[in-house]
Enzyme design. Structure first.
Site, short mmCIF file in Angstrom:
data_model
loop_
_atom_site.label_atom_id
_atom_site.label_comp_id
_atom_site.label_asym_id
_atom_site.label_seq_id
_atom_site.Cartn_x
_atom_site.Cartn_y
_atom_site.Cartn_z
N ASP A 1 0.80 -1.22 0.00
CA ASP A 1 0.00 0.00 0.00
C ASP A 1 0.83 1.27 0.00
OD1 ASP A 1 -2.57 -0.96 0.02
OD2 ASP A 1 -2.69 -1.12 2.19
C1 GLC Z 1 -0.80 2.60 5.74
C2 GLC Z 1 -0.01 1.45 6.32
C3 GLC Z 1 -0.23 0.19 5.56
C4 GLC Z 1 -1.69 -0.06 5.43
C5 GLC Z 1 -2.42 1.15 4.88
C6 GLC Z 1 -3.88 0.87 4.88
O1 GLC Z 1 -0.37 2.93 4.50
O2 GLC Z 1 1.35 1.73 6.35
O3 GLC Z 1 0.41 -0.89 6.18
O4 GLC Z 1 -1.89 -1.13 4.57
O5 GLC Z 1 -2.14 2.27 5.64
O6 GLC Z 1 -4.69 1.96 4.66
C1 GLC Z 2 -1.65 -3.79 5.34
C2 GLC Z 2 -2.87 -3.88 4.46
C3 GLC Z 2 -2.65 -4.78 3.28
C4 GLC Z 2 -1.37 -4.41 2.59
C5 GLC Z 2 -0.20 -4.40 3.54
C6 GLC Z 2 1.06 -3.93 2.89
O1 GLC Z 2 -1.49 -4.99 6.02
O2 GLC Z 2 -4.00 -4.34 5.17
O3 GLC Z 2 -3.73 -4.69 2.40
O4 GLC Z 2 -1.18 -5.34 1.57
O5 GLC Z 2 -0.49 -3.53 4.61
O6 GLC Z 2 1.04 -2.58 2.60
#
Ligand code: GLC
Ligand code: GLC
Length: 810
Positions: free
Chosen positions: A483
């Protein structure tokens, strides 16, 4: 240092002191009504949706930590204490918290009085039961006062915190005997109320927070409790609460049990009222009658235990390693069910108002519980697919209550669609139920667009090939699984969210992670097409997959590992040429799992590079070197300090991808080493450092560049649960459901002598004994089914009953 111990017999983790390095929590509820409960009874309850139907109030990130819960106060001759230590924090003579499967017991003792509280949500109920057992362990009789306490949330947890100008005027309650009803907004737009009931007549009560606690007191010292005198207050606005008051007496050795019920009721519009302004309590009374004696509560508890026996009976291992057994047989599968129920919404790190059900998260979670509850997995797949767009793209999230896509979170994460192939294929392999493919499923919840579910998979597959970039690699969209690798929506404005900033147009950023993912699930899609006789579609899919393999080999290889991406400007990401972030884990995992360039030695080289550059004593970090400066065109990733989260943290979700890759190469030692490094039961002795619960996985452990490597955060709601269960059960122990049967293909450390697995599969019980006389890591030499030699390692579908399977590796 440890703060407790595992009691495997009872499937519990026993916490022996209240001051754990972080609140260690548990989840109650399995269907509609849920609660979070910490080892000091903090937490809250909600119905289905932690944002829209929050029943009790909780204060996140507060001082002190873990504020709000279902508290009991005892005033014993002026000594005030709580069985869970908090909130009063009077030192206890004895304290113990047992977190079990969907229940928790907390026991405290002080001055010859013992209070044990059992908390659980019975199956098929909309309530939390709290059974309080008080015992006089001393030699003289005891009179004391007991207060219950919880604070109502005004339903919408977000609004509850924000909209004080309104909320402080809306609170309403009704008091009837020993039941306190919370009916804020019931008069107008709500058809639901909550109640807090005690099965024993009260000698007093409170429903107004200020009256009970005192405006300038804390939870630790409510005025009413300190004075041993309830106010019998009636809340009008401000902050409605619920507290029961009892004066009790116990002879030496005597015990008394009181049952409390926190419940939720919905009424039809025409049935809302009993009389003007008086709520219709029929349903509440019915629920109360189900659990109003210790015998009824015990019966509900045994049903709950039987429920877990059933769920955990589908897959169990005996390996000779008690840590492995307890993770696989109890806690890892338990965590998978919790992620099924919660997705990423409510934990002690997720506040229950931000995130609903993630499209990619929920599809991946499914591979951790599909064997336990295939029917609900089927419903879940349909719910998820119903939010998909016709072009195969997806809302990133949907709300569990409405099951509608939620575009507040942004969309265009181009990995999303492919995970639907994973969940669907996994479901069919588990159950043999191809009828799911014919189920009519709408796009974006618009029934008029409904098509057979199979068309959703086709749309998912096509979404990738319709969105290829200049190197023939998948366009990344807003981001892929990571993400925080926001290659198209980077920003310099601190008030903009990385998740929802506008995607820059005309972008050609491409992802090698999606490329690997596409090869894996594109092949699965093709194989599924063959299963249902769609040969041409299968051949078409295979052609695209082969093209992708070529594109990766040609444009995605950096010499010793796979690149991670091409950025907005067409520059390489995850390359030796970069100053920081030269190598990333995700593309190594997925391209290895896809076997891309295996003959040419690419997979081996890539995984060796992972070992060399990313491995640490606490797990594998996401990237290396960590980013030390903000690389604007990479987005959120480099906003994290080095060693945290997606910036070179040990992001546990992706470690199993490497484990699986290692098993495909037959390197059992390595896969096992990686497994142990992040597996919580193996970290119990360093709980002080690890910080989060030793019985569940955390999303992230601080990496080697962090201030305190090995310190975990974000426990419970993480794809780590399902992927590690998948890696250990299917690739290390090697028990893999296939369309035609059960494949046995372990990859273990050569020193293992063997292991046993009992697997229920398609109506039969496979009692599997694996022996490893030659000390190999991989390879099955012979198989016997009920004493008879069987060619190959694919066990056929067997009739119901138990079958003895002997597998000899070699
Ligand atoms: C932030 C976090 C990430 C998560 C995302 C979800 O970017 O670092 O881990 O998946 O928020 O909204
Ligand atoms: C968080 C989110 C997942 C994402 C991950 C890596 O765990 O829930 O959707 O893939 O972060 O960013």
């Amino acid at each position: 240092m440890k703060f407790g111990h595992f009691d495997d017999e009872r499937r519990e983790y026993v916490i022996e002191q209240p001051e754990t390095p972080w609140p260690w929590i548990n989840y109650l509820g399995n269907e509609d009504f849920f609660s979070l409960i910490s080892n000091t009874a903090g937490g809250y309850a909600f119905y289905k949706d932690a944002k829209f139907r929050r029943l009790t109030r909780y204060r996140y990130n507060n001082v002190p930590m873990d504020n709000g819960g279902r508290y009991f106060y005892i005033n014993d001759g002026g000594t005030v204490w709580s069985p869970g230590w908090k909130p009063v924090k009077t030192p206890l003579d004895h304290y113990e918290c047992r977190h079990g499967l969907s229940y928790t017991t907390i026991k405290g003792a002080k001055n010859g009085l013992e209070a044990e509280v059992l908390y659980f949500v019975p199956l098929k109920s909309w309530c939390e039961v709290q059974k309080v057992k008080l015992t006089n362990t001393g030699s003289s009789s005891k009179s004391f006062k007991l207060f219950s306490f919880m604070e109502w949330c005004l339903w919408n947890a977000e609004d509850d915190q924000n909209n004080l100008q309104r909320n402080l005027s809306t609170g309403e309650v009704e008091i009837c005997g020993s039941t306190i009803y919370h009916k804020t907004e019931y008069k107008d737009r709500r058809d639901h109320y909550a109640f807090y009931h005690a099965n024993t007549p009260v000698q007093g009560y409170d429903t107004d927070r200020e009256s009970f606690i005192g405006l300038y007191n804390e939870f630790s010292g409510p005025q009413a409790v300190l004075e041993g005198r309830p106010r019998n207050s009636h809340a009008h606005g401000w902050s409605p609460v619920a507290s029961h008051y009892f004066e009790l007496e116990l002879a030496p050795g005597e015990s008394k049990e009181l049952i409390f019920l926190l419940g939720y009721v919905e009424n039809k519009e025409e049935e809302k009222w009993e009389s003007k302004g008086v709520i219709n309590k029929k349903k509440a009374l019915r629920e109360i009658a189900r659990f109003d004696t210790p015998e009824k509560v015990e019966r509900a508890m045994s049903e709950l235990r039987a429920h877990w026996d059933r769920l955990l009976g589908v897959f169990s291992v005996r390996s000779g390693d008690e840590k492995l057994d307890r993770m696989v047989n109890i806690w890892n599968q338990y965590q998978c069910m919790v992620t099924f129920n919660m997705s990423r919404s409510a934990s002690f790190f997720e506040v229950g108002i931000g995130r609903g059900m993630g499209f990619r998260d929920s599809n991946q979670d499914l591979i951790g519980f599909v064997h336990q509850i295939p029917e609900r997995a089927r419903e879940r797949i349909i719910d998820i697919a119903s939010t998909q767009f016709e072009d195969g793209g997806a809302y990133h999230q949907y709300q569990p209550l409405t099951k509608r896509g939620n575009d507040a979170i942004g969309g265009n994460f181009n990995d999303d669609p492919l995970w639907l192939i994973l969940s669907t294929v996994d479901y069919i392999k588990e159950t043999g139920d191809f009828s799911l493919l014919d189920e009519l499923v709408p796009f974006d919840n618009d029934e008029s667009t409904a098509k057979p579910h199979f068309e959703h998979l086709k749309a998912s597959f096509n979404h990738v090939i319709n969105n290829l970039g200049p190197h023939g690699l998948p366009l990344i969209g807003r981001a892929d699984w990571n993400d925080c690798l926001n290659l198209n929506c980077f920003s310099k404005d601190p008030n903009e969210s990385f998740q929802t900033t506008e995607n820059k147009s005309g972008s050609t950023a491409e992802s090698l992670m999606i490329a690997g993912l596409f090869v894996v699930y594109g092949r699965e899609y093709a194989q599924l097409c063959r299963q249902i006789g769609q040969k041409e579609e299968a051949a078409r899919a295979e052609r695209h997959v082969e093209k992708m393999v070529d594109a990766v080999k040609q444009h995605g290889w950096d010499g010793d590992w796979y690149l991670r991406a091409y950025d907005f400007f067409g520059n390489k990401v995850g390359s030796r040429e970069n100053e920081e972030g030269q190598i990333f884990i995700e593309s190594q995992g997925w391209c290895a799992m896809a076997g891309i360039g295996q003959e040419e030695g690419m997979v081996e080289k890539a995984l060796d590079s992972v070992k060399e550059r990313l491995d640490t004593p606490y797990g594998i970090v996401l990237n290396n070197p960590a980013f030390t400066r903000y690389v604007i065109e990479y987005g959120e990733i480099s906003t994290y300090p080095p060693g945290y989260k997606e910036n070179a943290g040990i992001f546990c979700h992706n470690n199993p991808w490497i484990m699986i890759g290692e098993t495909l190469l037959g390197r059992g030692e390595r896969a096992w080493e990686y497994y142990q490094k992040i597996c919580p039961a193996y970290l119990e002795d360093i709980s002080e450092l690890h910080k989060t619960e030793p019985y569940v996985y955390a999303q992230m452990v601080a990496g080697k560049d962090a201030f305190k490597p090995g310190e975990a955060k974000n426990s419970w709601l993480t794809g780590t649960a399902s992927w590690n269960f998948y890696a250990i059960s299917r690739y290390i122990l090697g028990i893999q459901p296939q369309y035609e049967g059960l494949l046995i293909d372990p990859c273990i450390p050569a020193a293992w002598k063997g292991f046993e697995v009992v697997r229920k599969f398609r109506g039969a019980v496979y009692d599997i004994k694996v022996r490893n006389p030659k000390g190999v890591s991989k390879g099955v030499a012979s198989v016997r089914i009920n004493g008879k030699e069987h060619a190959g390692n694919l066990l056929p579908l067997l009739p119901s009953g138990t079958h003895q399977i002997e597998v000899t590796m070699g």
